[in-house]
Design a protein around this motif. Structure first.
Motif, PDB file in Angstrom:
ATOM      1  N   VAL A 247      -3.468  42.007 -37.521  1.00 15.91           N
ATOM      2  CA  VAL A 247      -3.710  41.006 -36.434  1.00 15.91           C
ATOM      3  C   VAL A 247      -3.551  39.773 -36.923  1.00 15.91           C
ATOM      4  CG1 VAL A 247      -5.347  40.295 -34.904  1.00 15.91           C
ATOM      5  CG2 VAL A 247      -5.017  42.816 -34.934  1.00 15.91           C
TER       6      VAL A 247
ATOM      7  N   TYR B  62      -2.117  33.933 -33.935  1.00 18.51           N
ATOM      8  CA  TYR B  62      -2.656  33.646 -32.613  1.00 18.51           C
ATOM      9  C   TYR B  62      -1.573  33.930 -31.318  1.00 18.51           C
ATOM     10  CZ  TYR B  62      -5.430  31.181 -28.983  1.00 18.51           C
ATOM     11  OH  TYR B  62      -6.174  30.783 -27.782  1.00 18.51           O
TER      12      TYR B  62
ATOM     13  N   LEU C 211      -0.840  37.568 -29.870  1.00 22.00           N
ATOM     14  CA  LEU C 211      -1.896  38.486 -29.770  1.00 22.00           C
ATOM     15  C   LEU C 211      -1.886  38.786 -28.207  1.00 22.00           C
ATOM     16  CD1 LEU C 211      -5.077  36.986 -31.539  1.00 22.00           C
ATOM     17  CD2 LEU C 211      -3.653  38.695 -32.226  1.00 22.00           C
TER      18      LEU C 211
ATOM     19  N   SER D 145      -9.198  38.941 -22.332  1.00 19.98           N
ATOM     20  CA  SER D 145      -9.561  40.030 -23.217  1.00 19.98           C
ATOM     21  C   SER D 145      -8.577  41.289 -22.879  1.00 19.98           C
ATOM     22  CB  SER D 145     -11.097  40.640 -22.767  1.00 19.98           C
ATOM     23  OG  SER D 145     -12.072  39.675 -22.989  1.00 19.98           O
TER      24      SER D 145
ATOM     25  N   LEU E  72      -9.547  42.552 -28.151  1.00 16.25           N
ATOM     26  CA  LEU E  72      -9.333  41.247 -28.377  1.00 16.25           C
ATOM     27  C   LEU E  72     -10.013  40.245 -27.300  1.00 16.25           C
ATOM     28  CD1 LEU E  72      -5.481  41.099 -28.759  1.00 16.25           C
ATOM     29  CD2 LEU E  72      -7.332  41.057 -30.787  1.00 16.25           C
TER      30      LEU E  72
ATOM     31  N   VAL F 271      -9.673  33.520 -31.389  1.00 16.21           N
ATOM     32  CA  VAL F 271      -9.598  34.931 -30.615  1.00 16.21           C
ATOM     33  C   VAL F 271     -10.671  35.622 -31.537  1.00 16.21           C
ATOM     34  CG1 VAL F 271      -8.432  36.746 -29.762  1.00 16.21           C
ATOM     35  CG2 VAL F 271      -7.759  34.290 -29.407  1.00 16.21           C
ATOM     36  N   ARG F 272     -11.387  36.620 -31.010  1.00 15.53           N
ATOM     37  CA  ARG F 272     -12.025  37.562 -31.661  1.00 15.53           C
ATOM     38  C   ARG F 272     -11.488  38.843 -31.666  1.00 15.53           C
ATOM     39  NH1 ARG F 272     -17.261  37.589 -29.106  1.00 15.53           N
ATOM     40  NH2 ARG F 272     -16.359  39.024 -28.002  1.00 15.53           N
ATOM     41  N   ALA F 273     -11.174  39.350 -32.820  1.00 19.67           N
ATOM     42  CA  ALA F 273     -10.249  40.701 -32.707  1.00 19.67           C
ATOM     43  C   ALA F 273     -11.538  41.628 -33.512  1.00 19.67           C
ATOM     44  CB  ALA F 273      -9.184  40.607 -33.723  1.00 19.67           C
TER      45      ALA F 273
ATOM     46  N   THR G 181     -14.737  43.210 -37.538  1.00 19.70           N
ATOM     47  CA  THR G 181     -14.567  42.040 -36.570  1.00 19.70           C
ATOM     48  C   THR G 181     -13.946  40.573 -37.501  1.00 19.70           C
ATOM     49  OG1 THR G 181     -15.893  42.578 -34.894  1.00 19.70           O
ATOM     50  CG2 THR G 181     -15.110  40.334 -34.803  1.00 19.70           C
TER      51      THR G 181
END
Length: 175
Positions: free
Chosen positions: A60, A65, A68, A97, A125, A144-146, A165
């Motif tokens: 990822v 970015y 995603l 999300s 995501l 962005v939090r993965a 994460t």
């Protein structure tokens, strides 16, 4: 005067007592083998699951970015199938999300020694709220939090999981 000659050897009672202790030790050892085997299997599965999670997050991060989204992640072999949403246009600001599977693409059932239930890999995501900005009247996120999660059920029906994460920045930090 007669001298007594010291007898050498063991009494039957001593031999039986030694045999009892030997059998007891063998039984204790035999009782610990299934526990040891189960612990080794669980440890190996946990290690493999954590490695899969780390690998997925590295993929990822490598995608970046701008990729995603469903089609780009599918095209680069990060997720299962060909998810159509969110598209790059829909998620250009990182506001949506999304959840994806990576069970088949990473062959989780082969990499984990799971016999009872097929494992499942999920990638989540989501916009990272502390990185929220309003640019030209539009809401955008710079991060962005993965989160990657691998779940499985062992042979005794107990559920286990490994997860991690990472944050993916909109702008490349290094390089």
């Amino acid at each position: 005067m007669e001298r007594r000659v010291a007898q050498r050897g063991y009494l039957l009672l001593e031999a039986l007592f030694a045999l009892f202790i030997l059998i007891l030790m063998a039984l204790l050892l035999a009782a610990t083998l299934p526990i040891s085997t189960r612990s080794n299997t669980l440890s190996a599965d946990s290690l493999a699951a954590q490695a899969l999670v780390s690998r997925k997050l590295a993929q990822v991060q490598s995608a970046g970015y701008g990729k995603l989204n469903g089609p780009a992640l599918a095209e680069s072999g990060v997720v299962d199938g060909t998810p159509a949403h969110p598209t790059a246009t829909e998620n250009a600001d990182g506001t949506q999300s999304a959840a994806f599977l990576f069970t088949q693409i990473d062959a989780l059932s082969e990499k984990l020694g799971v016999k009872s239930t097929a494992p499942e890999g999920r990638l989540f995501l989501a916009p990272f709220a502390p990185a929220e900005l309003v640019v030209e009247g539009r809401l955008t996120y710079t991060l962005v939090r993965a989160t990657a999660v691998v779940r499985w059920t062992d042979s005794q029906g107990l559920r286990h999981f490994a997860s991690a994460t990472t944050l993916v920045p909109k702008v490349k930090v290094n390089g």
